[in-house]
Design a protein around this motif. Sequence first.
Motif, short mmCIF file in Angstrom:
data_model
loop_
_atom_site.label_atom_id
_atom_site.label_comp_id
_atom_site.label_asym_id
_atom_site.label_seq_id
_atom_site.Cartn_x
_atom_site.Cartn_y
_atom_site.Cartn_z
N ASN A 37 -32.33 7.72 10.84
CA ASN A 37 -32.03 7.17 9.51
C ASN A 37 -31.57 8.28 8.56
O ASN A 37 -30.61 8.09 7.80
CB ASN A 37 -33.24 6.45 8.94
N ASN A 38 -32.23 9.42 8.61
CA ASN A 38 -31.84 10.55 7.76
C ASN A 38 -30.44 11.05 8.09
O ASN A 38 -29.68 11.45 7.21
CB ASN A 38 -32.86 11.68 7.84
N ALA A 39 -30.11 11.03 9.38
CA ALA A 39 -28.76 11.45 9.79
C ALA A 39 -27.71 10.49 9.24
O ALA A 39 -26.66 10.93 8.73
CB ALA A 39 -28.66 11.53 11.31
N TRP A 40 -27.98 9.18 9.33
CA TRP A 40 -27.07 8.19 8.74
C TRP A 40 -26.94 8.41 7.24
O TRP A 40 -25.85 8.38 6.68
CB TRP A 40 -27.55 6.76 9.01
N CYS A 41 -28.08 8.61 6.59
CA CYS A 41 -28.10 8.81 5.13
C CYS A 41 -27.22 9.99 4.74
O CYS A 41 -26.39 9.88 3.84
CB CYS A 41 -29.54 9.03 4.68
#
Length: 119
Positions: A37-41
């Motif tokens: 999720n952090n990578a997508w963000c």
Amino acid sequence: MMMDQIETPVAMLFREWLTLKRKWDAAAAGDLSDEVNNAWCTLVFAAADAVLDAPSAGPDDFLLKLFAQTFDGEYEIGDSPRGAEIWAEARCFIGLACETDDAVSATLGVANRPEGGDA
């Protein structure tokens, strides 16, 4: 956009941002780890910043920048870390004081102008 119009850099970057945001939304419907999720963000926010950094060809580009920076209206302009840049560009487009720093001036394709200068 009409077929005979040439796509602006802002419009192209906006489409890329929107595609990434939709993919993130779809992925988030599943079970994402915090790391994924952090990578997508990071990816989607960087794409939104790229939209804002591109020079505007006119008010339509400004609206695309607004949509990307507010995540399609999910967040207030003031919640954006670059909200001041958005407001500066809006003021410049409608002919209010165009007191911008060099970064905002570059996105407008203009040099800094004193208050009352042509927009």
